[in-house]
Write a protein that holds these residues in place. Structure first.
Motif, PDB file in Angstrom:
ATOM      1  N   ILE A  65       1.371  15.950  -0.205  1.00 43.58           N
ATOM      2  CA  ILE A  65       0.353  15.539  -1.183  1.00 43.58           C
ATOM      3  C   ILE A  65      -0.693  16.634  -1.327  1.00 43.58           C
ATOM      4  CG2 ILE A  65      -1.576  13.944  -1.568  1.00 43.58           C
ATOM      5  CD1 ILE A  65       0.169  11.720  -0.385  1.00 43.58           C
ATOM      6  N   THR A  66      -1.176  17.148  -0.190  1.00 38.82           N
ATOM      7  CA  THR A  66      -2.178  18.219  -0.215  1.00 38.82           C
ATOM      8  C   THR A  66      -1.643  19.459  -0.909  1.00 38.82           C
ATOM      9  OG1 THR A  66      -3.161  17.402   1.837  1.00 38.82           O
ATOM     10  CG2 THR A  66      -3.657  19.680   1.218  1.00 38.82           C
ATOM     11  N   GLU A  67      -0.382  19.779  -0.633  1.00 35.99           N
ATOM     12  CA  GLU A  67       0.248  20.950  -1.265  1.00 35.99           C
ATOM     13  C   GLU A  67       0.270  20.793  -2.786  1.00 35.99           C
ATOM     14  OE1 GLU A  67       4.800  22.436  -1.654  1.00 35.99           O
ATOM     15  OE2 GLU A  67       4.064  22.221   0.423  1.00 35.99           O
ATOM     16  N   GLN A  68       0.620  19.606  -3.257  1.00 36.25           N
ATOM     17  CA  GLN A  68       0.654  19.362  -4.697  1.00 36.25           C
ATOM     18  C   GLN A  68      -0.735  19.497  -5.320  1.00 36.25           C
ATOM     19  OE1 GLN A  68       4.076  19.668  -5.122  1.00 36.25           O
ATOM     20  NE2 GLN A  68       3.637  18.321  -6.851  1.00 36.25           N
ATOM     21  N   ILE A  69      -1.722  18.918  -4.667  1.00 40.86           N
ATOM     22  CA  ILE A  69      -3.091  18.961  -5.200  1.00 40.86           C
ATOM     23  C   ILE A  69      -3.607  20.390  -5.210  1.00 40.86           C
ATOM     24  CG2 ILE A  69      -5.480  18.242  -4.786  1.00 40.86           C
ATOM     25  CD1 ILE A  69      -4.343  15.601  -3.701  1.00 40.86           C
ATOM     26  N   ASP A  70      -3.348  21.118  -4.133  1.00 43.02           N
ATOM     27  CA  ASP A  70      -3.787  22.519  -4.065  1.00 43.02           C
ATOM     28  C   ASP A  70      -3.143  23.360  -5.159  1.00 43.02           C
ATOM     29  OD1 ASP A  70      -5.380  21.920  -1.923  1.00 43.02           O
ATOM     30  OD2 ASP A  70      -4.019  22.736  -0.399  1.00 43.02           O
ATOM     31  N   GLY A  71      -1.954  22.958  -5.581  1.00 37.84           N
ATOM     32  CA  GLY A  71      -1.256  23.668  -6.647  1.00 37.84           C
ATOM     33  C   GLY A  71      -1.610  23.136  -8.024  1.00 37.84           C
ATOM     34  N   GLU A  72      -2.753  22.416  -8.105  1.00 39.05           N
ATOM     35  CA  GLU A  72      -3.223  21.833  -9.366  1.00 39.05           C
ATOM     36  C   GLU A  72      -2.205  20.885  -9.959  1.00 39.05           C
ATOM     37  OE1 GLU A  72      -4.507  24.927 -11.968  1.00 39.05           O
ATOM     38  OE2 GLU A  72      -6.174  25.525 -10.683  1.00 39.05           O
ATOM     39  N   ASP A  73      -1.521  20.201  -9.063  1.00 41.26           N
ATOM     40  CA  ASP A  73      -0.584  19.158  -9.432  1.00 41.26           C
ATOM     41  C   ASP A  73      -0.985  17.945  -8.603  1.00 41.26           C
ATOM     42  OD1 ASP A  73       1.535  18.182 -10.887  1.00 41.26           O
ATOM     43  OD2 ASP A  73       2.922  19.758 -10.287  1.00 41.26           O
ATOM     44  N   GLY A  74      -0.190  16.904  -8.601  1.00 36.10           N
ATOM     45  CA  GLY A  74      -0.480  15.786  -7.730  1.00 36.10           C
ATOM     46  C   GLY A  74      -1.649  14.940  -8.227  1.00 36.10           C
ATOM     47  N   ASP A  75      -1.965  13.922  -7.440  1.00 33.50           N
ATOM     48  CA  ASP A  75      -3.023  12.968  -7.767  1.00 33.50           C
ATOM     49  C   ASP A  75      -4.196  13.191  -6.821  1.00 33.50           C
ATOM     50  OD1 ASP A  75      -4.666  10.815  -8.232  1.00 33.50           O
ATOM     51  OD2 ASP A  75      -3.250   9.297  -7.531  1.00 33.50           O
ATOM     52  N   GLU A  76      -5.287  13.738  -7.345  1.00 35.40           N
ATOM     53  CA  GLU A  76      -6.449  14.014  -6.501  1.00 35.40           C
ATOM     54  C   GLU A  76      -7.054  12.746  -5.914  1.00 35.40           C
ATOM     55  OE1 GLU A  76      -9.272  16.392  -8.564  1.00 35.40           O
ATOM     56  OE2 GLU A  76      -7.949  18.150  -8.686  1.00 35.40           O
ATOM     57  N   GLY A  77      -6.813  11.609  -6.559  1.00 35.49           N
ATOM     58  CA  GLY A  77      -7.324  10.351  -6.035  1.00 35.49           C
ATOM     59  C   GLY A  77      -6.768  10.003  -4.671  1.00 35.49           C
ATOM     60  N   MET A  78      -5.611  10.560  -4.325  1.00 35.28           N
ATOM     61  CA  MET A  78      -5.020  10.296  -3.018  1.00 35.28           C
ATOM     62  C   MET A  78      -5.924  10.733  -1.867  1.00 35.28           C
ATOM     63  SD  MET A  78      -1.845   8.885  -2.712  1.00 35.28           S
ATOM     64  CE  MET A  78      -2.846   7.549  -3.326  1.00 35.28           C
ATOM     65  N   TYR A 130       0.861  -1.193   0.000  1.00 36.34           N
ATOM     66  CA  TYR A 130       0.000   0.000   0.000  1.00 36.34           C
ATOM     67  C   TYR A 130       0.893   1.236   0.000  1.00 36.34           C
ATOM     68  CZ  TYR A 130      -4.110  -2.866   0.771  1.00 36.34           C
ATOM     69  OH  TYR A 130      -5.120  -3.782   0.631  1.00 36.34           O
ATOM     70  N   VAL A 131       0.738   2.054  -1.044  1.00 35.76           N
ATOM     71  CA  VAL A 131       1.608   3.219  -1.199  1.00 35.76           C
ATOM     72  C   VAL A 131       0.770   4.470  -1.443  1.00 35.76           C
ATOM     73  CG1 VAL A 131       3.546   1.877  -2.117  1.00 35.76           C
ATOM     74  CG2 VAL A 131       1.856   2.832  -3.693  1.00 35.76           C
ATOM     75  N   ARG A 132       1.282   5.575  -0.942  1.00 25.60           N
ATOM     76  CA  ARG A 132       0.776   6.890  -1.312  1.00 25.60           C
ATOM     77  C   ARG A 132       1.876   7.564  -2.134  1.00 25.60           C
ATOM     78  NH1 ARG A 132      -3.542   9.033   0.901  1.00 25.60           N
ATOM     79  NH2 ARG A 132      -2.750  11.114   1.362  1.00 25.60           N
TER      80      ARG A 132
END
Length: 423
Positions: free
Chosen positions: A309-322, A235-237
């Motif tokens: 992870i939250t920082e990346q998503i907030d910056g319209e990057d990252g994986d929102e599925g996380m 199990y990985v994030r």
């Protein structure tokens, strides 16, 4: 109903020799069955066949073309079976007082009917406009509206392809839902049934895991709830720096480089061709790598991984599925659910908390963190109890509905007129 009209296919009429009578109105008005004295017309069957033709073949007239004459008989009988079942359930719902719709329900249905109609009509209109431009066809506004009505009528299998027709369809669906809710309202399964299922599956799956791994995979692939792990589950994030976003940053908002690479990757049928597709993004990867290394350094230095992870998503990057997998994605070797590079990096992590080097995929760079490993062997009963219970309840509900409908059909006075149906 929604699934069959989400994607709009070619909507201009297709010329073909038709099996439908020259006097179609007279033909369509024939009674092909009665259910407790209520007529089902041939036009109802035609509507169902046109809907099925659009859904499965992209052609409303599929079952009426001479080359498909052999298909018509079975398709017409199947369509009539469905119409008879629908009429029986409609009558039964009325008998049980389940056809009443409250003011609040009606208001919601009216809103949905309007929204659905507007959405689907706009999709068909856009498809028509694009098609007309492509082939140099000129249509008046009136012709376009007629074509929208015809196409929507064919997709839905209804005569009146309007907001009112959509509302009538939604009302019928609501009554069907009321009836099914009534039939399954008291269905439950007890704890012993759940435990018995777990024990039986554990015996079967543990034996297969040792004797026939391929058969084990087939069993689980067919939808059986897994109660035994034949391989460790990692199990990985992960943190993601998107190649698509980086492409826009370095090549401008109008850049289509990422879309080209993604398209080439998705159509590639060998690993070599997939690598060629990825190589189109080499300038993007070169720009991303220092950012990925800096992000990994922050994670290695002890910064909270979830916060990153939250920082990346907030910056319209990252994986929102996380956001929806707090315990991470479950990855097994050869599982095939994730990108090969992602899968390989995940199963290579062996210590909880271990963080991978940046991993390159068509989506960009990933940095993985191992959250936990579920070892080979039985999955704890408590971990799968809710899933088993849900499955058993669903199966029991389906059986109850099937049993009720079968009983109602046996009790009903049904007459079928095959000569009218098949002529």
């Amino acid at each position: 109903m929604l699934a069959i009209i989400l994607v709009v296919a070619m909507v201009l009429s297709v010329s073909a020799c038709s099996l439908v009578s020259k006097d179609e109105d007279k033909d369509a008005a024939q009674v092909v069955a009665t259910v407790n004295g209520v007529d089902i017309l041939k036009s109802d069957v035609y509507n169902a066949l046109r809907s099925n033709g659009m859904s499965y073949y992209g052609d409303a007239e599929y079952f009426f073309n001479e080359e498909n004459a052999e298909s018509y008989k079975d398709a017409a009988n199947t369509a009539l079976d469905g119409l008879i079942s629908a009429e029986i359930s409609k009558q039964k719902a009325k008998e049980l007082g389940l056809d009443e719709i409250t003011e609040d329900e009606m208001a919601e249905l009216e809103t949905n009917a309007k929204n659905y109609y507007d959405y689907y009509a706009s999709q068909i209109r856009s498809s028509l406009t694009e098609q007309n431009m492509q082939y140099g066809v000129t249509m008046t506004d009136e012709e376009i509206e007629e074509e929208i009505s015809k196409t929507l009528s064919n997709y839905l299998g209804i005569e009146d392809a309007s907001v009112e027709g959509m509302l009538a369809l939604l009302k019928d669906l609501q009554v069907q839902m009321n009836l099914q809710d009534y039939l399954v309202a008291d269905i439950t399964v007890d704890e012993q049934e759940v435990k018995d299922y777990y024990d039986a599956q554990l015996d079967t799956q543990s034996a297969l895991a040792e004797e026939n791994a391929d058969l084990f995979e087939t069993l689980i692939g067919a939808g059986t709830i897994s109660v035994y792990n034949i391989k460790p589950i990692h199990y990985v994030r992960h943190l993601l720096l998107k190649a698509e976003k980086e492409d826009k940053l370095i090549n401008g908002e109008e850049s289509a480089l990422y879309e080209m690479a993604q398209s080439a990757y998705n159509t590639a049928n060998t690993d070599e061709l997939k690598e060629v597709a990825k190589s189109l993004l080499d300038p993007v990867y070169a720009s991303l790598l220092p950012k990925a290394e800096a992000l990994k350094a922050r994670a290695d230095a002890g910064e909270d991984f979830d916060a990153l992870i939250t920082e990346q998503i907030d910056g319209e990057d990252g994986d929102e599925g996380m956001q929806y997998y707090p315990d991470g994605y479950g990855v097994t070797e050869g599982g095939g659910e994730y990108m090969p590079e992602f899968e390989a990096a995940a199963v290579a992590l062996n210590e909880v908390g271990e963080i991978s080097d940046p991993v390159k995929t068509i989506y960009g760079y990933h940095i993985l963190k191992l959250i936990s490993i579920t070892p080979v062997g039985p999955i704890a009963y408590e971990d799968v109890k809710d899933e088993i219970e849900s499955t058993l309840v669903s199966e029991a509900q389906s059986a109850a509905v099937d049993e009720a409908y079968t009983s109602w059909e046996e009790e009903a006075d049904i007459q079928r007129f095959d000569n009218a149906l098949l002529n």
